[in-house]
Enzyme design. Structure first.
Site, mmCIF file in Angstrom:
data_model
loop_
_atom_site.group_PDB
_atom_site.id
_atom_site.type_symbol
_atom_site.label_atom_id
_atom_site.label_comp_id
_atom_site.label_asym_id
_atom_site.label_seq_id
_atom_site.Cartn_x
_atom_site.Cartn_y
_atom_site.Cartn_z
ATOM 1 N N CYS A 1 0.751 -1.138 -0.185
ATOM 2 C CA CYS A 1 0.053 -0.129 0.054
ATOM 3 C C CYS A 1 0.835 1.228 0.043
ATOM 4 O O CYS A 1 0.436 2.149 -0.710
ATOM 5 C CB CYS A 1 -0.977 0.061 1.154
ATOM 6 N N ASP B 1 -7.737 5.337 -1.293
ATOM 7 C CA ASP B 1 -7.379 4.145 -0.397
ATOM 8 C C ASP B 1 -6.710 3.249 -1.551
ATOM 9 O O ASP B 1 -7.115 2.622 -2.495
ATOM 10 C CB ASP B 1 -8.521 3.379 -0.109
ATOM 11 N N HIS C 1 -5.475 0.057 -1.065
ATOM 12 C CA HIS C 1 -5.899 -1.417 -0.780
ATOM 13 C C HIS C 1 -6.979 -1.825 -1.699
ATOM 14 O O HIS C 1 -7.258 -3.006 -1.768
ATOM 15 C CB HIS C 1 -6.192 -1.511 0.458
#
Length: 556
Positions: free
Chosen positions: A389, A513, A515
């Site tokens: 990440c 994000d 992820h």
């Protein structure tokens, strides 16, 4: 029809950012429904040796004058039908002259997004192999000869991935099996494709020159000149960019496209003249037209392909002075070009926050400036799920510097990031090729070592403390405008904006994000919250957080 004056929002910002007196010409265009849109200004600053209006795309023309002053000002001297803008450090005044009467006028602001609801961009790719005797007169003759061909029915333009061919003549359309008509509107022919709605629509053409001999029966005449002379030989790989109003008829398009190519040739003539006296400038000439969020409009630029950017800095500085661009931000470097170099285009989505509903904080919204790419898990068929990440957040940060023209290097891979950390002595050799995490400190090391980009760091002992950083984060986006990498616990995210209410202390974070493991589907990314506004509870109150804030370099 009563004409209404509209000012491009970036133009207003440019004028209001000026502290010193300056004046010059105002450029814009008139839409089919009677709107006069002021888009750019041209000053007499700088030392440019070519027509300054060549920097602006077709069909922009001079529509009046502008002035920046301090305090009181005199009424502008205008021709009938012209407009003027005056910024006196307090208020923006507009004037119009009609029927020999000068009057104060009103204006409306038009955003870049609203402008591209009216216009699309047409790109014309072309290539010329020019050979001429090395004198300015011969260069001018060659360019003039090409100009005459382009302004004749010999010039045709084929729409990419289509059978449609447009001719610069009354015929207008030479269609290969298509059903297009001269009465068709531009907007109906060149609709954008794909699921993502973009701020600009593009129609890409290839220039084709008709070499048919027609009905002439004249015999060719060959003259042999035995005098010794040097020859200047240069290839021009060009891309002309033209604004096309979507409500215009197709019959007017070819003439505008031809005019755009002629404009590029006139810029090439300037560089061909420079090549006569400076061997460092020899070689292929290439279009590097830009459309920076700072400018809000296309800037026409041609430069020698293999010349170092530092050697062209004086020319860039002159253009910045002429167009009132800031002296500390790149706008027209190669990395700013509207059409990326072959092989450099990323498949990642850009500016995924556009179209989101606003935050509910109702405070001061400060968002990343310009363009970034959304990098996340599993992109480019590389499996970094559960460990990559921070690498992906770093890639998003690098993409911002690429899109804004600060760097021209490709997005670093995970291995290249690891190698940089190993080479700098931050990690052992065993780190290379591993699946180990990195944090905000390592992100800063990579930005510094690979790109010479410095970073500021903020450390908080708990996620609950981030709400106390509203003023600092808001100021960062206002001044630097770069994405922020934030790491806490075992997770990393990218902050691309904040909504901070100074009175109530409420705050919301605009978060990317990394992820996310799905495809490049903007609907899913926005609807499922992979890009969205997050409240203070989004951050873990039990984890400490480190934020890496890249600082925008001062360069041109």
């Amino acid at each position: 029809m009563e004409k209404r004056l509209f000012l491009l929002s970036q133009l207003i910002k440019r004028l209001q950012s000026q502290q010193d007196p300056v004046e010059g010409e105002l450029f814009g265009l008139t839409t089919n429904d009677g709107r006069v849109v002021a888009i750019a200004v041209v000053t007499k600053f700088g030392d440019l040796k070519h027509d300054r209006s060549l920097l602006l795309p077709v069909p922009l023309t001079c529509i009046g004058k502008f002035q920046v002053c301090k305090g009181d000002h005199t009424e502008p001297n205008l021709e009938d039908g012209e407009v003027a803008i005056v910024w006196d450090q307090q208020e923006l005044h507009t004037y119009t002259k009609k029927a020999q009467r000068l009057s104060l006028g009103k204006y409306s602001t038009i955003s870049q997004e609203e402008f591209y609801e009216i216009f699309l961009l047409a790109k014309v790719h072309f290539s010329f192999d020019l050979s001429t005797k090395d004198t300015l007169a011969n260069i001018r003759n060659v360019i003039q000869s090409l100009t005459e061909q382009l302004e004749s029915p010999a010039s045709c333009f084929r729409l990419q991935n289509s059978n449609l061919i447009l001719q610069n003549s009354e015929v207008g359309i030479l269609s290969l099996g298509g059903s297009a008509s001269n009465k068709d509107m531009v907007g109906s022919l060149f609709k954008s494709s794909g699921k993502k709605k973009t701020s600009q629509q593009f129609a890409t053409f290839q220039l084709m020159m008709n070499r048919s001999s027609g009905t002439s029966t004249d015999a060719p005449v060959v003259r042999v000149d035995n005098r010794k002379s040097s020859v200047l030989s240069t290839i021009i790989n060009g891309e002309a960019i033209v604004y096309l109003e979507k409500t215009s008829q197709i019959c007017y398009v070819a003439e505008l496209l031809a005019h755009g190519v002629v404009q590029q040739l006139n810029l090439a003539e300037f560089w061909l003249g420079k090549q006569l006296s400076d061997k460092k400038l020899h070689g292929t000439l290439t279009s590097v037209n830009s459309l920076s969020f700072i400018a809000g409009h296309v800037v026409n630029v041609i430069c020698p392909e293999d010349v170092d950017e530092k050697h062209l800095e004086t020319y860039r500085k002159d253009i910045h002075k002429v167009l009132l661009f800031p002296p500390d931000r790149p706008v027209i470097r190669r990395a700013n070009r509207l059409t990326p170099a072959p092989g450099s285009k990323s498949s990642a989505l850009t500016n995924t926050h556009i179209g989101l509903k606003p935050s509910k904080v109702d405070g001061n919204v400060s968002i990343v400036h310009g363009t970034y790419a959304y990098h996340h898990y599993m992109q480019n068929n590389f499996d970094d799920n559960k460990w990559g990440c921070a690498y992906r957040s770093l890639q998003t940060l690098v993409s911002w510097f690429r899109y804004q023209g600060y760097i021209d290097e490709p997005i670093p891979t995970h291995r290249e990031i690891q190698k940089c950390l190993v080479d700098s002595g931050d990690k052992p050799s065993s780190f290379l090729g591993s699946c180990q995490w990195i944090g905000s400190t390592e992100v800063g090391y990579v930005l510094d070592n690979l790109y010479n980009i410095s970073c500021k760091f903020i450390f908080v002992g708990s996620g609950a403390e981030l709400i106390n950083k509203g003023r600092e984060l808001s100021m960062h986006f206002e001044v630097h405008g770069t994405p922020i990498m934030i790491g806490g616990g075992v997770l990393a995210h990218t902050i691309i904006g904040v909504d901070w209410n100074a009175q109530s202390g409420d705050m919301s974070f605009l978060v990317l994000d990394p992820h996310y493991t799905g495809s490049e589907d903007l609907g899913t990314i926005q609807n499922k919250g992979w890009c969205g506004w997050k409240g203070p509870n989004f951050w873990d109150p039990a984890a400490f957080y480190n934020l890496c804030l890249p600082q925008r370099p001062s360069c041109i």
